[in-house]
Design a protein around this motif. Structure first.
Motif, short mmCIF file in Angstrom:
data_model
loop_
_atom_site.label_atom_id
_atom_site.label_comp_id
_atom_site.label_asym_id
_atom_site.label_seq_id
_atom_site.Cartn_x
_atom_site.Cartn_y
_atom_site.Cartn_z
N HIS A 1 -39.85 -29.45 32.33
CA HIS A 1 -39.08 -30.47 32.01
C HIS A 1 -38.02 -30.68 33.10
O HIS A 1 -37.04 -29.86 33.34
CB HIS A 1 -38.70 -30.60 30.66
N TYR B 1 -35.18 -31.49 32.59
CA TYR B 1 -33.68 -31.12 32.08
C TYR B 1 -33.46 -29.75 32.45
O TYR B 1 -32.35 -29.20 32.19
CB TYR B 1 -34.20 -31.14 30.14
N ARG C 1 -46.04 -36.47 27.91
CA ARG C 1 -45.76 -35.90 26.77
C ARG C 1 -44.35 -35.05 27.07
O ARG C 1 -44.58 -34.16 28.14
CB ARG C 1 -46.59 -34.90 25.88
N GLU C 2 -43.32 -34.87 26.27
CA GLU C 2 -42.14 -33.77 26.39
C GLU C 2 -42.40 -32.81 25.65
O GLU C 2 -42.57 -33.14 24.22
CB GLU C 2 -40.91 -34.53 26.33
N LEU D 1 -41.29 -29.33 23.52
CA LEU D 1 -40.06 -29.01 22.81
C LEU D 1 -40.29 -27.34 22.60
O LEU D 1 -41.57 -27.00 22.30
CB LEU D 1 -39.55 -29.76 21.75
N GLU E 1 -36.08 -27.25 19.56
CA GLU E 1 -36.13 -28.79 19.86
C GLU E 1 -35.54 -29.21 21.07
O GLU E 1 -35.22 -30.24 21.32
CB GLU E 1 -35.79 -29.64 18.70
N LYS E 2 -35.57 -28.56 22.06
CA LYS E 2 -34.99 -28.82 23.39
C LYS E 2 -36.09 -28.82 24.23
O LYS E 2 -37.34 -28.20 24.30
CB LYS E 2 -34.20 -27.64 23.99
N PRO E 3 -36.28 -29.70 25.27
CA PRO E 3 -37.37 -29.96 26.09
C PRO E 3 -37.59 -28.89 26.93
O PRO E 3 -36.74 -28.42 27.55
CB PRO E 3 -37.20 -31.36 26.73
#
Lengths: 221, 221
Positions: free
Chosen positions: B146, B148, B202-203, B205, B209-211
């Motif tokens: 991701h 992120y 889709r992301e 996690l 609940e972090k991507p």
């Protein structure tokens, strides 16, 4: 737009006008520039600023040579907008668009929603019905908070209702309304449902090179 | 795939086999499940696992009832894969696909790139030429880190070459190869260039609940 949102904006309109006209929101330095840069790259004559607030962006659009209309659900913001330029400003709601009403001065070559999409339900209808009021090859722009906002605020990374739209803003706001924050996955899901269109997304960064907003560009095809 | 990447994998293949077969990468608990769940929802008979490494996913595909082929550029990983199942495993490179060579056992109903896209240039050609070797309504899946990741690692949020692909992994790796990390904007830009296809993302996690990853699903239309 829900009664809760309109009521919150009615109560906070005067404070909002002060905050915007004093350039008090630090991130707006980046996001205002970003939406204006994006608009500069568009072709066309007529544009509509949907959720225009007190009308700063509608006025900037005119400075860029556009014939620009501003719409907002909050009457006192439209009143302020009319004081500051002779452009057409009208009280008009998202519900009006969702119900299929003609936007004043339609058709447009471009439509912009700048930080005003708070809704969970009806987004597809709002965007589809706006696209329907654009000319051939018309463009719809959305600027919205980057989903990274959720992580930065220690929230779970999932689409969710947040309770106070004014939280974190530099003003004496009261009675915040709720707004629906989306992950990137859910933004893409919404955009994939729009017919006869394609889209791309820019991620706008601040001077710390962290993402702060998305500019979604939907092209009518 | 560049010589640097192949050379790095040649040097680290034995360590990689150990890490994978011991389930040593914590995030794989989530990302392995996510790609398998996605594959379970696909229709079809024949699938190809491109960049299969030591073949764990190719074997899982067979467990799900697929006729599954595994491809990798690293000969020692393909050798290990062949020891662990009787499925077809072949040494085959991204360059082979980019040059338009026929993938062994083509056509497929689905193709998967699971954490193996390190390249900056040639991505469009790699994905387009893979789509060309899929049956009508075929699906191409990509799992990748991701975006992120960049923020989490205190990097600027822009697409960039990172120097060590093995960094942060629990193994005694040497001679890490470089890999190209993309922002979401740049992923969407690449995907928008593919013809006769649409996509969703889709992301994925972790349990905080972090991507952690993206699963990109490209549908041939």
């Amino acid at each position: 737009m829900s009664k809760e949102i309109i009521s919150s904006w009615d109560k906070n309109a005067a404070e909002w006008i002060k905050v915007i006209q004093n350039d008090s929101i630090p991130s707006r330095k980046f996001t205002n520039l970003a939406i204006l840069e994006t608009i500069k790259q568009l072709d066309g004559d007529k544009i509509v600023d949907i959720g225009c607030g007190e009308g700063w962006l509608t006025r900037e659009m005119a400075n860029l040579g556009w014939e620009a209309t501003g719409l907002d659900a909050t009457a006192s913001l439209i009143e302020e907008a009319r004081k500051n330029s002779n452009q057409p400003f009208e009280v008009f709601t998202f519900e009006d668009i969702i119900e299929g009403k003609n936007i004043p001065n339609t058709p447009f070559d471009a439509a912009v929603f700048n930080f005003c999409l708070y809704l969970k339900d009806g987004l597809k209808e709002l965007l589809s019905n706006t696209l329907n009021q654009l000319s051939k090859d018309g463009v719809l722009l959305i600027q919205t908070l980057h989903p990274y906002f959720l992580i930065q605020n220690d929230l779970k990374f999932k689409s969710q209702w947040l309770s106070d739209s004014w939280k974190g803003l530099p003003g004496n706001f009261t009675d915040g309304h709720s707004w629906y924050a989306r992950t990137m996955e859910d933004w893409l899901h919404e955009l994939n449902q729009l017919e006869n269109s394609n889209f791309n997304i820019r991620e706008i960064l601040n001077d710390e090179e962290k993402p702060i907003s998305l500019i979604i560009k939907i092209n009518k095809i």
